[in-house]
Design a protein around this motif. Structure first.
Motif, short mmCIF file in Angstrom:
data_model
loop_
_atom_site.label_atom_id
_atom_site.label_comp_id
_atom_site.label_asym_id
_atom_site.label_seq_id
_atom_site.Cartn_x
_atom_site.Cartn_y
_atom_site.Cartn_z
N ARG A 130 1.55 6.60 -6.90
CA ARG A 130 0.38 7.41 -7.27
C ARG A 130 0.64 8.89 -7.03
O ARG A 130 0.39 9.73 -7.89
CB ARG A 130 -0.83 6.96 -6.45
N ILE A 171 2.48 1.65 -3.52
CA ILE A 171 1.49 2.09 -4.51
C ILE A 171 1.12 3.55 -4.27
O ILE A 171 0.99 4.33 -5.22
CB ILE A 171 0.24 1.18 -4.47
N ASN A 172 0.99 3.95 -3.02
CA ASN A 172 0.70 5.35 -2.70
C ASN A 172 1.81 6.26 -3.19
O ASN A 172 1.55 7.32 -3.79
CB ASN A 172 0.50 5.52 -1.19
N LYS A 195 0.83 -1.21 0.00
CA LYS A 195 0.00 0.00 0.00
C LYS A 195 0.86 1.26 0.00
O LYS A 195 0.56 2.22 -0.71
CB LYS A 195 -0.94 0.01 1.21
N ASP A 247 2.98 8.31 -11.19
CA ASP A 247 3.25 7.09 -11.96
C ASP A 247 1.99 6.23 -11.97
O ASP A 247 1.46 5.91 -10.92
CB ASP A 247 4.40 6.32 -11.35
N LYS A 248 1.52 5.86 -13.12
CA LYS A 248 0.28 5.09 -13.22
C LYS A 248 0.56 3.61 -13.09
O LYS A 248 1.06 2.88 -13.66
CB LYS A 248 -0.44 5.38 -14.52
#
Length: 133
Positions: free
Chosen positions: A128, A124-125, A121, A132-133
């Motif tokens: 984001r 990914i955060n 998490k 960056d996708k």
């Protein structure tokens, strides 16, 4: 326009210390906007973003864990981690996400699984927030 004092502290440094117009921060209950003259408020931080609005400009940081405390004098954010979007190392975040995914696939203990989920998490955060996708 009215402003309020914001201090953002991490374990190793004073991340931010200045007057601001508004902030939006991710708590464990969702995003919360803080404006001047906000009622006293304390909440646990989640994994997400911290957006600081100052003089018509906004700047975003990735944040994870800690507390936000709003008082009449100032707003204090005590965060485990906090980094500006433009300071995030995308490759390092991608590698951290891949390591966490690999651990999740190995069917390790519940404790190791929980730790890997949090690390995923956070990675990914960070990706984001950095765009960056």
């Amino acid at each position: 326009m009215a402003t309020f004092h914001l201090k953002v502290m991490t374990v190793d440094r004073c991340f931010y210390d200045d007057e601001v117009d508004q902030i939006v921060v991710r708590t464990t209950q969702g995003d919360v906007g803080i404006l001047p003259h906000h009622v006293p408020y304390t909440a646990a931080l989640g994994i997400g973003g911290l957006t600081i609005f100052q003089n018509g400009q906004s700047r975003v940081a990735a944040i994870a864990g800690g507390f936000v405390d709003v008082s009449g004098e100032q707003t204090v954010v005590l965060a485990r981690t906090c980094e500006w979007a433009d300071e995030i190392d995308i490759n390092r975040a991608r590698e951290a996400a891949e390591r966490a995914r690999a651990i999740l696939q190995q069917k390790e203990s519940d404790h190791e699984h929980d730790i890997a989920q949090v690390k995923l998490k956070k990675a990914i955060n960070r990706m984001r927030i950095a765009g960056d996708k």
